[in-house]
Design an enzyme around this catalytic site. Structure first.
Site, short mmCIF file in Angstrom:
data_model
loop_
_atom_site.label_atom_id
_atom_site.label_comp_id
_atom_site.label_asym_id
_atom_site.label_seq_id
_atom_site.Cartn_x
_atom_site.Cartn_y
_atom_site.Cartn_z
N CYS A 1 -3.57 4.31 9.41
CA CYS A 1 -2.32 3.80 9.99
C CYS A 1 -1.73 4.73 11.04
O CYS A 1 -0.56 4.62 11.39
CB CYS A 1 -1.29 3.57 8.88
SG CYS A 1 -1.86 2.43 7.61
N CYS B 1 0.84 -1.20 0.00
CA CYS B 1 0.00 0.00 0.00
C CYS B 1 0.87 1.25 0.00
O CYS B 1 0.64 2.19 -0.76
CB CYS B 1 -0.92 -0.02 1.22
SG CYS B 1 -2.09 1.35 1.26
N CYS B 2 1.91 1.27 0.86
CA CYS B 2 2.82 2.42 0.89
C CYS B 2 3.55 2.56 -0.45
O CYS B 2 3.78 3.68 -0.91
CB CYS B 2 3.83 2.27 2.02
SG CYS B 2 3.22 2.71 3.66
N CYS C 1 7.81 4.17 5.96
CA CYS C 1 6.95 3.79 4.84
C CYS C 1 7.74 3.38 3.61
O CYS C 1 7.17 3.04 2.60
CB CYS C 1 6.01 4.92 4.48
SG CYS C 1 6.86 6.32 3.84
N CYS D 1 -1.20 8.56 7.20
CA CYS D 1 -2.53 8.24 6.69
C CYS D 1 -3.47 7.91 7.86
O CYS D 1 -3.05 7.36 8.88
CB CYS D 1 -2.44 7.04 5.76
SG CYS D 1 -1.52 7.35 4.25
#
Ligand code: SF4
Length: 254
Positions: free
Chosen positions: A215, A129-130, A238, A212
């Site tokens: 997170c 995702c990162c 990240c 985010c």
């Protein structure tokens, strides 16, 4: 000494890589006892070759203010992962306008709907995702720059304890500049107070580090300032950044 002689493909050329390493060593020696502003001026002396990458997070306004004082046209890259707090988006607008930043680039990944259509990748594969939302878009945005300026500081976490003013980003061989590397938390607060800079509204709600929304959690007194980032995962960067010249295994950064 001007930071980096540009248009030089440092990437795979061992001679150029060695020259870059020597340059970074010399810069760290030369600026060892200099101020953050002095380091920032050195980076921005290369006129547009270095970008300031900002999350518009809890402490970002310090570097943004320094950059604006030196050159309001400093390229500022803001990665909008599309999972940020609404407060961050509002704060980004307010700070940019107040400081008169005239060269802001909002970076968004072009392929989120393909790879994360239901926005659950952060639960199942946070590193991916990162990479999708942060690292890959940033690396694309940095093409054409010699290096970038970050707001990282030694006190923020154990993985940043040996941070220097200047370092080499291994894969790209770009220079990363960390003007606030040696600042303590109290220095950040003092600078913001002296310059009457607006605080990110979530700081007052217990968020000393803001990424985010899915997170990021509040931090309790006595915890590491970044303890609220990826609290449920064995992850503390990240992947945008590397630690001591090496990428943290399985991580992408913020
Ligand atoms: S911080 Fe979380 S939501 Fe943001 S890009 Fe990384 S894994 Fe995804």
């Amino acid at each position: 000494m001007v930071l980096l002689v540009q248009n030089t493909p440092f990437g795979d050329d061992p001679d150029n890589s060695a020259a870059l390493a020597n340059q970074v060593r010399a810069l760290n020696a030369r600026f060892a006892h200099h101020s953050a502003t002095s380091v920032m001026r050195q980076a921005l002396a290369s006129k547009g070759r270095f970008a300031l990458v900002s999350s518009f997070g809890a402490e970002s306004v310090v570097l943004l203010h320094m950059a604006a004082l030196i050159d309001k046209a400093t390229p500022v890259l803001f990665i909008d992962t599309e999972l940020l707090f609404t407060e961050t988006l509002v704060y980004q607008n307010e700070v940019s306008e107040r400081l008169g930043l005239s060269n802001l680039h909002i970076i968004r990944a072009p392929d989120i709907s393909t790879h994360d259509p239901d926005e659950t990748l952060h639960k199942t594969a946070p590193d991916a995702c990162c990479a999708l939302r942060k690292t890959t878009p940033l690396q694309t945005a940095l093409q054409g720059y010699d290096g970038w300026i970050t707001g990282r500081k030694r006190f923020q976490s154990g993985t940043r304890a040996a941070l220097e003013f200047f370092e080499i980003e291994p894969k790209s061989n770009r220079i990363k500049v960390n003007p606030l590397a040696h600042w303590a938390a109290k220095d950040v607060v003092a600078y913001m107070e002296e310059n009457r800079l607006p605080r990110h509204p979530l700081v007052a709600q217990g968020y000393p580090s803001i990424g985010c929304m899915p997170c990021t959690t509040p931090v309790q007194p006595g915890e590491d300032p970044r303890a609220g980032r990826w609290r449920q995962d064995d992850k503390d960067e990240c992947g945008i950044h590397f630690v001591n010249g090496k990428m943290i295994p399985g991580k992408v950064e913020a």
